[in-house]
Motif scaffolding. Structure first.
Motif, PDB file in Angstrom:
ATOM      1  N   MET A 194      -0.109  11.422   4.715  1.00 41.71           N
ATOM      2  CA  MET A 194       0.981  10.654   4.126  1.00 41.71           C
ATOM      3  C   MET A 194       1.864  10.112   5.236  1.00 41.71           C
ATOM      4  O   MET A 194       1.885  10.650   6.359  1.00 41.71           O
ATOM      5  N   ASP A 198       7.423   9.085   3.570  1.00 45.75           N
ATOM      6  CA  ASP A 198       7.047   9.059   2.167  1.00 45.75           C
ATOM      7  C   ASP A 198       7.564  10.290   1.442  1.00 45.75           C
ATOM      8  O   ASP A 198       7.948  11.293   2.057  1.00 45.75           O
ATOM      9  N   GLY A 232       3.520   8.240  -5.177  1.00 46.32           N
ATOM     10  CA  GLY A 232       3.851   8.607  -3.804  1.00 46.32           C
ATOM     11  C   GLY A 232       2.675   8.280  -2.900  1.00 46.32           C
ATOM     12  O   GLY A 232       2.162   7.159  -2.880  1.00 46.32           O
ATOM     13  N   SER A 233       2.188   9.261  -2.166  1.00 44.41           N
ATOM     14  CA  SER A 233       1.072   9.057  -1.244  1.00 44.41           C
ATOM     15  C   SER A 233      -0.275   9.026  -1.950  1.00 44.41           C
ATOM     16  O   SER A 233      -1.307   8.905  -1.286  1.00 44.41           O
ATOM     17  N   ASP A 251       2.909   2.913  -7.369  1.00 41.00           N
ATOM     18  CA  ASP A 251       4.250   3.305  -6.944  1.00 41.00           C
ATOM     19  C   ASP A 251       4.936   2.069  -6.402  1.00 41.00           C
ATOM     20  O   ASP A 251       4.282   1.075  -6.058  1.00 41.00           O
ATOM     21  N   SER A 256       4.659   4.478   0.254  1.00 43.61           N
ATOM     22  CA  SER A 256       3.610   4.962  -0.647  1.00 43.61           C
ATOM     23  C   SER A 256       2.386   4.061  -0.584  1.00 43.61           C
ATOM     24  O   SER A 256       1.244   4.543  -0.640  1.00 43.61           O
ATOM     25  N   SER A 259       0.588   4.962   2.665  1.00 45.69           N
ATOM     26  CA  SER A 259      -0.081   6.257   2.541  1.00 45.69           C
ATOM     27  C   SER A 259      -1.319   6.155   1.658  1.00 45.69           C
ATOM     28  O   SER A 259      -2.382   6.700   1.982  1.00 45.69           O
ATOM     29  N   SER A 260      -1.184   5.468   0.526  1.00 40.30           N
ATOM     30  CA  SER A 260      -2.289   5.371  -0.426  1.00 40.30           C
ATOM     31  C   SER A 260      -3.458   4.596   0.151  1.00 40.30           C
ATOM     32  O   SER A 260      -4.631   4.951  -0.067  1.00 40.30           O
TER      33      SER A 260
END
Length: 410
Positions: A194, A198, A232-233, A251, A256, A259-260
């Protein structure tokens, strides 16, 4: 005379109210009373929790104005938790005289726990002169030289100024500069990561095991699809991606999104997509108007604290006929309202799982699992048909003709 003296005698100042975090036993009693008094239906599973380790929790150093003077304080994730050695070492280092200007410039320093004993440091400070900037560089050199547990250090500014808090949703624009290390931090030994800015809970031991608990509670079958909102992540979606044919997450935060996207590359299968934006009923209607998004869906909502679903969301969610609806919330009143609203839409509360994700912080959450009422538990009220039903070519139809009287005799 006695009455006048009593009136003139100054009253003693009221004692300050000392608030203590509720114990685990108190929380269990509160949850049991709620389910009993409110007649919450469905099966209640065992509490889900894990031991909170100091090295897997977020610590904070911050400046607070006390009697007109700023004092540097250390904020523990939970009361009574032992301070990790590296946190104590850095806290004592900042107090030294050669870092006096840098110490005054500090607003917050976050130790973002990676879940494996290491930390990513996030420093929020107002460096307005060459002395404080030079001392900040001296501090960073100390981290790289003497603190192997610190894998990265980022310096940030928030506009407008607000104390940075990664555990809540903030609308401030954050400018970040990496002093050393990477922008992404690992999440335990999960294989995912992440962004250092985040969202994540302060205590991570139970949270890192949450996807496994969700999988054991819903028992996904081959061909099922998963959609995580307020992701979030997208850690939960990424961890569960091998169990589903298609995985989506949504998100509104830029961190986010970063991270994703990183986790989608790390996922074993290339079946993850991320949608940036606020959750809106109109998004669901548009998403499920496409034929490629038909199928058996599981929705997972991890609602931020104090933020309910937008108006009209329950009707829209139930209208696309997901196979399961998972809602995680810390608001008992909100959970009670959602149970009634989904019941009116033909969904029953199949089971609820009380979550004690952050031991010692005095709060808990509920993971409510809703499924369509297929056996008439709601008094004959059947679920409404899906707005976008699966096309007949993709359906498996089971047809059994009724035998005639002569066939039954034969």
């Amino acid at each position: 005379m006695r009455k006048r003296l009593q009136q003139e005698t100054p009253k003693a100042a009221p004692k300050p109210v000392v608030r203590r975090a509720a114990s685990f036993e108190d929380i269990q009693k509160q949850f049991s009373s709620w389910t009993h008094d409110m007649r919450i239906p469905g099966k209640v599973q065992a509490w889900f929790t894990a031991e909170a380790k100091p090295e897997n929790s977020d610590w904070r150093i911050y400046n607070k104005l006390i009697n007109g003077h700023e004092s540097l304080l250390l904020d523990a994730p939970a009361k009574g938790m032992d301070t990790p050695e590296v946190v104590t070492q850095i806290f004592e280092q900042i107090k030294k005289e050669h870092l006096r200007n840098f110490r005054k410039a500090i607003r917050t320093i976050w130790f973002r726990a990676c879940g494996n004993g290491s930390f990513a440091l996030v420093v929020q400070a107002n460096l307005r002169g060459k002395n404080s900037a030079h001392e900040c560089k001296t501090f960073v050199d100390f981290l790289e030289r003497s603190c192997p547990e610190i894998i990265s250090c980022h310096q940030i500014q928030c506009q407008p100024f607000v104390p940075f808090d990664p555990t809540v949703h903030q609308s401030a624009r954050i400018e970040s500069r990496c002093n050393f290390g990477k922008d992404f931090m690992p999440l335990g030994d999960s294989g995912f990561c992440m962004h250092v800015l985040d969202w994540a809970p302060r205590i991570k031991d139970a949270w890192l095991k949450l996807p496994e608990k969700i999988a054991s509670a819903i028992h996904p079958t081959k061909g099922d699809k998963f959609f995580e909102f307020y992701s979030g992540s997208s850690f939960v979606a990424a961890t569960l991606s091998p169990l589903f044919a298609q995985v989506e997450s949504q998100d509104c935060r830029e961190t986010s999104m970063e991270s994703s996207r990183q986790n989608s590359r790390l996922a074993p299968q290339e079946n993850m997509r991320f949608h940036r934006g606020f959750f809106d009923p109109g998004f669901l209607t548009k998403f499920f108007s496409k034929s490629e998004n038909d199928g058996r869906w599981t929705f997972y909502f991890n609602l931020p604290e104090g933020e309910p679903l937008p108006a009209g969301s329950v009707e829209t969610i139930a209208g696309v006929r997901p196979e399961r609806i998972l809602i995680e919330t810390a608001d008992l009143e909100q959970a009670q309202k959602l149970i009634k609203q989904f019941r009116n839409q033909g969904y029953v509360l199949r089971k609820s799982i009380p979550l004690y994700l952050e031991p010692g912080r005095g709060k808990f959450e509920i993971l409510a699992i809703f499924v369509p009422d297929r056996v008439g538990l709601l008094g004959g009220k059947r679920p409404k048909p899906a707005q976008n039903p699966i096309k007949p070519a993709h359906k498996t139809l089971f047809v059994q003709k009724a035998p005639t009287f002569r066939q039954r005799k034969d």
